[in-house]
Design an enzyme around this catalytic site. Structure first.
Site, mmCIF file in Angstrom:
data_model
loop_
_atom_site.group_PDB
_atom_site.id
_atom_site.type_symbol
_atom_site.label_atom_id
_atom_site.label_comp_id
_atom_site.label_asym_id
_atom_site.label_seq_id
_atom_site.Cartn_x
_atom_site.Cartn_y
_atom_site.Cartn_z
ATOM 1 N N SER A 1 0.838 -1.192 0.000
ATOM 2 C CA SER A 1 0.000 0.000 0.000
ATOM 3 C C SER A 1 0.880 1.252 0.000
ATOM 4 O O SER A 1 1.732 1.400 -0.875
ATOM 5 C CB SER A 1 -0.963 -0.054 1.196
ATOM 6 O OG SER A 1 -1.940 0.934 1.111
ATOM 7 N N ASP B 1 -8.724 -4.273 -6.281
ATOM 8 C CA ASP B 1 -8.272 -3.498 -5.123
ATOM 9 C C ASP B 1 -9.058 -2.195 -5.011
ATOM 10 O O ASP B 1 -9.055 -1.381 -5.929
ATOM 11 C CB ASP B 1 -6.778 -3.186 -5.266
ATOM 12 C CG ASP B 1 -6.139 -2.759 -3.948
ATOM 13 O OD1 ASP B 1 -6.752 -1.950 -3.223
ATOM 14 O OD2 ASP B 1 -5.028 -3.225 -3.651
ATOM 15 N N HIS C 1 -7.463 -5.715 -0.879
ATOM 16 C CA HIS C 1 -6.318 -4.806 -0.902
ATOM 17 C C HIS C 1 -5.037 -5.612 -0.770
ATOM 18 O O HIS C 1 -4.704 -6.118 0.293
ATOM 19 C CB HIS C 1 -6.458 -3.817 0.251
ATOM 20 C CG HIS C 1 -5.425 -2.742 0.259
ATOM 21 N ND1 HIS C 1 -5.062 -2.048 -0.873
ATOM 22 C CD2 HIS C 1 -4.681 -2.230 1.270
ATOM 23 C CE1 HIS C 1 -4.136 -1.157 -0.555
ATOM 24 N NE2 HIS C 1 -3.888 -1.249 0.734
#
Length: 516
Positions: A229, A455, A485
């Site tokens: 991320s 995602d 995610h």
């Protein structure tokens, strides 16, 4: 509400810890330092229990086989333009390699995202997922500056945060708009007051320089790195600053480095809407009687009606708090980070339709870093502080109002929520650094960049943009056709085989590889 200028994914792993529990700063030193900080020796000791800023809880349990987690503190310059000035303490955690000494490659440094997630608490919570990587690496993570034990910034106290995260974050009139802006201003002033001299020095470039110091202190010639991320942005910035020091690196759930804060918010609106569409399709196609709607559109219409009703009439949540429209929207967004959370969303919606909002509130709490005792970690305070230090853009209410139609088109459910989140840095005390990060890394070795087609928080298109910006021969894109995610923690055999093969054996996957 999303208070950051450029919403980025809250670390899923950290949120999962809080969700599971609910549903079942030290500052900089005032001493000037004349010594070379790269020569400092770390004192590794048994890890204490996480402090409140890290999310609280128990000290990390031993790994299978009895290996203990060890913690240490590294000193870094508070201001990297004054390397011999005041210092800041950076908290580290490590699990030594389980393999033979001769097979050890070095340290593998993790950043799990946020920005604002505590690596010191997240790595041991999910250490078993990386057991294979530990056969050749020491697993290492850290609290970046401004996070957790590393001069963690706390903008308001717990009771004030309860109020702040319950507020109406999608104003319908001038009075509601004024209240929202006043609350954001008060939160931001609290960050400035409580962070002191740390606030100007929590940029991603600062954290990247800390990682290079960490590399040296750990005794590694190259930085071997696993970024997830926001951790992909941090890794990209590191590669730009230190291309010749990059070792084997993997970026998973990739932030688009070419986007402005506005474009990032709009991209998330599209991403969360896609994830909601996928949830509705899954429920109505997999279950003979989907409890939250008869058709895909019915599921989404009923959610929209719930949120509309909550705007004027909250329902009971986790006593003494009620479930507001903002908390419900936040909880729904949190549930879309992982397909594993979809059953919670189904149950939470079903109960909310009957007037019970405790599950949706628990999901919202996990996003905001609130534990069941009412204590908040500093994940959201750090998230805002780092984003606002990074992002140059400052958006006002007039700008948001002009952009609302496009955000609503991107997502009828999340559009207003994410558009109004752009005011989060409007009154920030520190100037933002740039419109977007520079991740060009000519001369770096191959970096594996993984995009997940489903995602919600870091949309799939960002992986290609990251690979392109890293440069020819550097960014190697891999696609995972999945939900949620990130890709590696999905346990998909194709993804894991490609990543493990690269990190453990140096076998670069073929660019354009697709895993499903």
């Amino acid at each position: 509400m999303p208070t950051q200028s450029k919403p980025r994914a809250t670390a899923l792993a950290a949120a999962t810890l809080l969700l599971s529990a609910t549903l079942a700063g030290c500052g900089g030193s005032d001493d000037s330092k004349d010594e070379d900080l790269s020569a400092q020796k770390l004192s590794w000791k048994d890890c204490p229990a996480p402090d409140a800023a890290e999310g609280g809880g128990d000290a990390p349990s031993p790994l299978p086989g009895g290996a203990e987690w060890q913690c240490a503190t590294m000193k870094a310059p508070l201001d990297w333009s004054k390397p011999k000035g005041d210092t800041v303490d950076i908290a580290l955690i490590k699990a030594a390699t389980s393999g033979d000494k001769g097979d050890r490659i070095g340290s593998l440094v993790f950043n799990f995202g946020g920005p604002g997630g505590s690596g010191v608490t997240t790595l041991p919570a999910f250490g078993e997922d990386y057991a294979k990587l530990r056969t050749r690496y020491d697993l290492v993570s850290f609290d970046p500056r401004g996070v957790g034990r590393s001069a963690g910034i706390k903008c308001e106290d717990d009771s004030d945060l309860d109020t702040y995260f319950q507020q109406d974050s999608t104003p319908d009139d001038d009075a509601e708009q004024k209240k929202l802006l006043d609350n954001v201003r008060g939160f931001n002033n609290g960050c400035d007051k409580n962070a002191g001299k740390t606030l100007p020095h929590v940029r991603t470039t600062d954290a990247a320089r800390d990682m290079d110091l960490m590399r040296q202190v750990l005794g590694d010639d190259k930085l071997h790195y696993f970024g997830i991320s926001y951790g992909t942005e941090l890794g990209g910035v590191y590669a730009h600053l230190f291309p010749k020091k990059v070792g084997r690196a993997v970026f998973d759930a990739v932030v688009d480095p070419t986007e402005t804060a506005e474009q990032g918010s709009l991209g998330q609106a599209k991403g969360f809407q896609l994830a909601l569409d996928n949830f509705a399709k899954d429920c109505t196609s997999q279950l003979a009687d989907c409890p939250v709607g008869d058709t895909e559109q019915d599921v989404k219409d009923r959610i929209a009606k719930l949120l509309e009703d909550l705007d004027s009439k909250p329902i009971r949540g986790l006593p003494p708090r009620e479930l507001t429209q903002t908390a419900a929207t936040n909880g729904i967004a949190q549930s879309l980070y992982s397909k594993d959370f979809w059953p919670y969303l189904t149950q939470g919606l079903e109960e909310a339709y009957d007037g019970d909002g405790k599950i949706l509130m628990a999901l919202s709490d996990s996003m905001n870093g609130r534990n069941e005792d009412g204590e908040y970690s500093n994940i959201q305070s750090a998230n805002v502080s780092i984003n606002c230090a990074d992002d140059k853009a400052r958006y006002d209410a007039e700008f948001v109002e002009k952009r609302l139609p496009e955000f609503r088109k991107a997502s009828p459910l999340f559009g207003d929520y994410l558009a109004w989140g752009m005011v989060g840095c409007t009154d920030w005390a520190v100037q933002g650094q740039a419109d977007h990060p520079d991740v060009s890394a000519e001369g770096a070795p191959p970096i594996v960049v993984i995009g997940n087609t489903g995602d919600p928080a870091t949309p799939y298109e960002g992986a290609r943009k990251m690979a392109d910006e890293l440069g020819k021969g550097v960014g190697v894109e891999l696609t995972y056709k999945g939900q949620g995610h990130g890709a590696y923690d999905s346990k998909n055999k194709c993804v894991r085989g490609a990543v493990d093969g690269y990190l453990l054996a140096g076998t670069t996957p073929k660019a354009g590889t697709v895993c499903s």
